[in-house]
Structure formats: C-alpha cells, structure tokens
Design a protein around this motif. Structure first.
Motif, PDB file in Angstrom:
ATOM      1  N   GLN A 530       0.836  -1.200   0.000  1.00 32.45           N
ATOM      2  CA  GLN A 530       0.000   0.000   0.000  1.00 32.45           C
ATOM      3  C   GLN A 530       0.869   1.248   0.000  1.00 32.45           C
ATOM      4  O   GLN A 530       1.817   1.366   0.773  1.00 32.45           O
ATOM      5  CB  GLN A 530      -0.907   0.002   1.227  1.00 32.45           C
ATOM      6  CG  GLN A 530      -1.946   1.115   1.219  1.00 32.45           C
ATOM      7  CD  GLN A 530      -2.885   1.019   2.404  1.00 32.45           C
ATOM      8  OE1 GLN A 530      -2.528   0.467   3.430  1.00 32.45           O
ATOM      9  NE2 GLN A 530      -4.071   1.554   2.261  1.00 32.45           N
ATOM     10  N   ARG A 532       1.478   4.819   1.084  1.00 34.81           N
ATOM     11  CA  ARG A 532       1.026   5.735   2.128  1.00 34.81           C
ATOM     12  C   ARG A 532       1.846   7.010   2.018  1.00 34.81           C
ATOM     13  O   ARG A 532       3.082   6.965   2.019  1.00 34.81           O
ATOM     14  CB  ARG A 532       1.175   5.108   3.516  1.00 34.81           C
ATOM     15  CG  ARG A 532       0.309   3.889   3.737  1.00 34.81           C
ATOM     16  CD  ARG A 532       0.276   3.501   5.210  1.00 34.81           C
ATOM     17  NE  ARG A 532       1.611   3.214   5.717  1.00 34.81           N
ATOM     18  CZ  ARG A 532       2.192   2.016   5.648  1.00 34.81           C
ATOM     19  NH1 ARG A 532       1.545   0.997   5.085  1.00 34.81           N
ATOM     20  NH2 ARG A 532       3.412   1.833   6.134  1.00 34.81           N
ATOM     21  N   SER A 539      -3.710   7.317   0.882  1.00 31.14           N
ATOM     22  CA  SER A 539      -3.124   5.997   0.685  1.00 31.14           C
ATOM     23  C   SER A 539      -3.871   5.295  -0.438  1.00 31.14           C
ATOM     24  O   SER A 539      -5.035   5.595  -0.719  1.00 31.14           O
ATOM     25  CB  SER A 539      -3.184   5.165   1.974  1.00 31.14           C
ATOM     26  OG  SER A 539      -4.538   4.950   2.356  1.00 31.14           O
TER      27      SER A 539
END
Length: 685
Positions: A530, A532, A539
């Motif tokens: 992910q 971020r 995100s």
C-alpha cells in the motif's frame, strides 16, 4: 570495479564499436549488430544508473579529451535516474529494431534506407549519447554530448528521406528547433560559468548563492526555454508531431520516451541543483506553461487521426503533466514546505518513468502496425486484433497506462500528482495569493487532461484494433516478427511492474530527492503493498485495485457461464438499425469519434471543414455523392511560426547582400567583430 564503472565501460564499448557497423558489417548482419550494440549500451546505462541510485559516487576528468577545456564526467543519483530510464528504453528499442526492416530492404541494401551503414551505426551512438548526457560535469562536456545526441538523432529521423519527401521537411524542422534550443542552453550555461568564474557544475553550484538575482533569473529562464523545447512544451513543441511521426518507430520510441526526459533533467539540474532552487515566480511560470502544454497536447491528440502524430502530441501532454509536478514542487520548496514539495516531485518523476514505459510500448506497437499494413491513418485501420493478437494485447497495456485508468501504470502517478495538488489547496499550504490561485487552476487542468486522455486512447485502441477492418491493407495484416514482439513485451512488462509495484521504484528515489535543495529525502511515499503518503493524508494500493478488478472480471465471466447452463443458446444477427448485416462503413472512425470534442473545443482547435456534393448529370436535384473532409491544424504553429519564418527569410535575404565575394570586405567584418568583442569585454570585466 564498481557497478557505475562497469556500466560506463559497456556504454563506451558499445559506442566505440558503432563504427564497426559502418565499416565492416554486411547488409544482412548490419541490423543485428546494431541492435546488439544498442542493447549493450542500454544495459550499461541501467547498470551505471542503478549503481548511482545505490549511492556509488563516480567522477572522472580527462584533461586533453576536448580542445580548450577538459572533459569532466560525474555520476550522481540524479544522473543515475535518467540513465536507467534511457537505458531501459534503449534495450527495448534495440531488441525491436532487429525485425523492423523488411526483407526486401535487407536484400536491396538501399543506401538511404533504414539498413544503410550511417543509420545503423547512428542507432547505438544515439542511445549512448542519450545515456551519457546526464554524466556531464561541466558546461563544455554537456554541450558536446548534447550536440552529438542532436546530430545522431537527426540522422535517424532522416533515415527514409529518399522514399518520402515529408521526412526531409520534418528533418528541417527538427534541426532548426533543436539547434535553437542548443543556443538557449549555451547562453544559460555561459552566463552561469562567466558569473561564477568556473564552468564546472561544482564551481557553479558553489558560487550560485552569491550571484545577482537578475543573473540567476536570466540563466534559469533561458535554460527553461532551451530544455522546454527538447521536452516539447508549447509553443516550442512543433517539431514533435513531425519528427516523431516520420522517424522509424523504434527511433520515435527513443526520442519520445527517453530524449524528451532530458528536458526535465536540464530544468532539475539547473533550477534545483546548480541554482539551489529559486523564487516562487520561476516555478509558477513553469507550472503555467506545463498546464497549457498538457491541455493543448491532449486536445490535439484527441482529434488526431494519424496514430504516430497522436502519440507525439500525447508526449507533449504527458511532459506537461511532469512539469506540472516539477513546477508545483518548486513553488512549495521555495515556500519552505519540503514534505509537500517532496510528494509533488515524486509524482513528477514517477509519471516520467511511467510515460517512458507506456510510450515505448505504444510507439513500438505503432511501428508493428505500420510494418504490417503500411498504415498510420486510424480511419483506415480496424480489425487488427484478429490477425495481430499479441501486438494488440501489448499495445492495449500501453494504452491503458496512457489513459490513466486503473490498473494502468499512468493511473498511479496521476493519482499521486492530484493528491499533492489537492492538498496544496488548504490555506495552511498556500504560500501566497498567486499560488492560491494557481493551484486550483492546476488541479482543473490535470483533471481535464486526464479525462481527455481517456477519450484519446479509447479512440486510438478501439478504432485502430477492434471492430472490422476498414481497408484492404488492414484486412491483410499479419503479426509482427518475434523480435519486434519481444521489444514490445519488455516495455509492457515495465508498465506492469510500475503499475503493480510502484513503491519499489519510488523508494529508490530518496537519494535523488537529496540532491535537490529544498526538497530533501523525507520518504514522502512509504509502504510495501500500500502506498502511504507521509506528508499528507492519503493511501492507495495499486496491487489490491488490480486484484479486485481481476476478481470482478472473473466473477462476471463465471456468472455468464453459469447462466448459459439453464438458458437455451440462440444465434442471431446483431441488431443494425433495421439492417441485416453491418459493414465497416457503419462503424465509428477516428474522425467521427472525435467530432463531439472538436465541436466543444472549436475555438481552440479551429477545425477546417470541406464538403463536396456531386450531382447526377441527368438532374441537379439528385445527389450522386457527398464527400466530407475535416482538417484540424496546429493553431499555435499557424499563428506564431509563419511570421517568424517570414522575418528570418527577410533577414537572410539582407544578409546575402553582405556576401559579395570580396576578401577585403570579409577581413573588415572580422576586424569590426573583434573590436566589438574587445570593447564589450573591457566594459564588462
């Protein structure tokens, strides 16, 4: 031996061996040898760039290599980034180039074609200079490498000038615009070197803070004009749709996916590295020109029917988006907001890498279509998915990235750019009134560009590859040779990697950010799967989005298959407005698809319409045929360049009168010129 040294040794070996192609290779082996050397050069660039990003510093000085100066080479993380991008494109283009010439060209060995000695030796040399330009450590070395790159690329652009006259005209435009840009870059570097008392980049960097503001601003503005012309920013973009359309397609890929990036490199090197940043108005100017370039480029691409011309205007669009990120990053770096500046710079660099990947795949795909069918006109294509399935899939991956839709690689960088711009709209982030006005405009420009980009590549892929063929050439198409498919596959694989795992690339850019004052290595993007954003709230996981889309597609297919189990299957003709069978004439063409956009942006595009109505001889009331033609010209070019060309022609005619053949007059000219130079030096010293 370090990784940088190994890569540069391969680069030098490939460039030096290019002469072998010209002197000793036969016609049949020439293309393979040139391709192998191009791949070797590209591999050297990737290795050297990877070493630089890993922190392997390298510098060398050769005192007697250049007259009146020394050749200085320095590889830092900023150099390494551009070496990797150019090297990767060179590898794909080199593999692809093996199968690009037709068999009859290899047999005939025409002196002026793509298999000529000059053209084949220029290909690895062009790739080598592309990679070597970012290694220059002083002004003279930079200008020599830049000029070598320009000459080698011009030779490749003119590869087919004997077969098609429009190639020669494109070469003239390219040569003129390229050398105008070189003059601007020369003036900028000479101004900085003279003010600093040292032509080395290290000396300019050290003296930059003490230079007068007027000198710094003049050097930056002239540099931005020179490097902006190489990047294809408006209104200096006019060479792109000509040169990229007429050059061999693997050369177009090198120019559009790698060479234009050096315009970004020049602005970053001069504006951030050498000058240490600058006032906000510098970067607001960059932001405004970039937003206009992105919008104008995508508008021209959306109405273009020539596939390679469409891709060339798309380059102006995407480099405009890259410079939007650079300009916005500079604005917030000048305001002291390093975290937001870092996010925007990461977005710009990531989009530049994404553009290099998908534009390589698209130009190589356009070359495969051109080689198979002889067509560049989308209105005459169609139905290529059946005879060219592998090419269609690979071009589809590139088109998905260029459209900015998930799970394409262009989506990730455009999302990141919009995140940075949107968060800059807060009152706390806006450094002043001008920035507070510019940022919402930039958000709107990027959003509109993204929407028009989707329409552009839906048109290019849908009209060009799907439905039914609209010409005999398209109906007789065959799949591209294996080497060409391999080159496209390499570019498509890079698109997939950047789409699914962009964080792996982004996290290698910390050292690059550290070389840019005011931004620094703040790790603006974190995470593994992910993404971020550390500076702002945001995100996104490209991999999870791709998995979700794939899962949804599988679910829909499964439900359709299950529904067929309990419902009887019937075969019937497709509904066709009361007709029984559809013909290719009933399909959308590229012109028809773009007609609504042409009407909406009529004031910007200024389309020219021509309708010819032919009546029957027996009766003027009965129409035999109606022919409709539409032409959308480049209005900026039509408005700006004819007056400039007229003035240049007038001055050239006057200058011709000074050449009367008198040696005495020529000596007098030299004496007067020398006296003027001495007076100027005496006054300014």
């Amino acid at each position: 031996m370090s990784l940088v040294s190994t890569g540069l040794a391969l680069l030098a070996l490939g460039a030096a061996a290019a002469a072998v192609v010209a002197l000793f290779s036969s016609v049949t082996s020439r293309a393979r040898l040139s391709a192998a050397l191009t791949c070797l050069v590209g591999l050297g660039g990737v290795l050297a760039g990877s070493g630089a990003l890993a922190g392997d510093a390298w510098s060398r000085t050769f005192p007697h290599l250049l007259p009146l100066s020394e050749a200085t080479f320095v590889v830092d993380p900023l150099s390494g980034l551009f070496m990797i991008l150019s090297g990767g494109v060179a590898i794909a283009a080199g593999v692809y180039s093996v199968g690009y010439p037709h068999a009859d060209e290899l047999q005939d060995g025409a002196a002026g074609g793509m298999v000529s000695r000059t053209v084949q030796s220029a290909l690895p040399l062009f790739a080598a200079t592309l990679i070597a330009v970012p290694t220059a450590g002083n002004a003279t070395t930079f200008l020599v490498l830049w000029e070598l790159m320009a000459v080698a690329s011009l030779v490749l652009v003119l590869a087919e000038h004997r077969a098609r006259p429009e190639v020669g005209r494109a070469g003239v435009w390219y040569a003129a615009m390229t050398h105008a840009g070189v003059v601007a870059i020369l003036l900028s570097l000479v101004l900085l070197a003279a003010a600093a008392g040292d032509e080395s980049f290290a000396g300019i960097r050290e003296a930059a803070s003490g230079l007068p503001p007027a000198t710094r601003s003049a050097a930056f503005l002239v540099a931005f004009a020179g490097f902006g012309s190489k990047a294809g920013l408006v209104p200096l973009h006019v060479w792109l749709p000509r040169a990229h359309a007429e050059a061999p397609s693997y050369v177009s890929a090198l120019m559009s996916a790698a060479m234009v990036n050096l315009g970004v490199y020049g602005v970053l090197r001069v504006g951030f590295d050498l000058l240490g940043g600058g006032p906000q108005w510098w970067w607001l100017l960059v932001l405004g020109v970039a937003a206009a370039s992105a919008l104008y480029g995508v508008l021209q691409a959306s109405v273009a029917t020539d596939l390679k011309r469409l891709l060339a205007y798309s380059t102006t669009e995407n480099l405009g988006l890259v410079f939007v990120g650079v300009g916005a990053s500079g604005v917030f770096a000048a305001a002291g907001d390093a975290p937001l500046s870092g996010v925007l710079m990461i977005a710009a660099v990531l989009h530049m890498a994404n553009h290099a990947a998908f534009k390589t795949a698209l130009f190589l795909g356009a070359g495969s279509v051109l080689r198979s069918t002889g067509l560049r006109d989308l209105d005459r294509m169609g139905g290529l998915a059946r005879p060219m399935p592998i090419t269609t899939v690979l071009v589809g991956i590139g088109a998905l990235g260029a459209s900015g839709l998930p799970p394409g690689n262009g989506f990730v960088s455009e999302w990141l750019l919009l995140q940075g711009l949107i968060h800059s709209l807060s009152a706390a982030s806006a450094p002043d009134v001008a920035s507070a006005i510019a940022m919402p405009v930039a958000v709107g420009a990027v959003a509109l560009t993204a929407g028009l980009g989707v329409a552009t590549f839906v048109k290019a892929f849908g009209v060009g590859f799907l439905a039914r063929p609209r010409s005999e050439e398209a109906a007789a198409a065959t799949e591209a040779p294996r080497s060409m498919r391999a080159g496209m596959a390499l570019a498509a694989a890079a698109c997939a990697a950047l789409a699914l795992a962009p964080v792996a690339f982004v996290r290698s850019l910390d050292e690059v950010l550290a070389t840019l004052p005011g931004i620094g290595a703040q790790e603006p993007v974190r995470g593994a799967v992910q993404m971020r954003l550390s500076a702002i709230a945001g995100s996104m996981s490209p991999l999870l989005i791709a998995v979700g889309l794939a899962g949804g597609a599988v679910l829909v297919v499964a439900l359709v298959r299950l529904s067929r189990g309990w419902r009887p299957r019937r075969t019937a003709l497709v509904w066709g407005c009361g007709g029984t069978r559809l013909s290719p004439r009933m399909q959308y063409t590229a012109t028809a698809y773009a007609e609504p956009l042409t009407r909406v942006f009529d004031d910007v595009l200024g389309p020219e319409h021509d309708i010819d109505v032919t009546h029957h001889v027996e009766s003027q009331y009965l129409v035999e045929s109606v022919r409709y033609r539409q032409r959308v010209s480049d209005r900026l070019e039509a408005r700006l360049y004819p007056p400039l060309l007229t003035a240049a022609t007038r001055w050239a005619a006057r200058a011709r009168g000074l050449q009367n053949g008198s040696v005495h007059r020529y000596l007098a000219y030299g004496l007067v010129g020398l006296l003027v130079v001495l007076v100027v030096v005496g006054v300014t010293a």
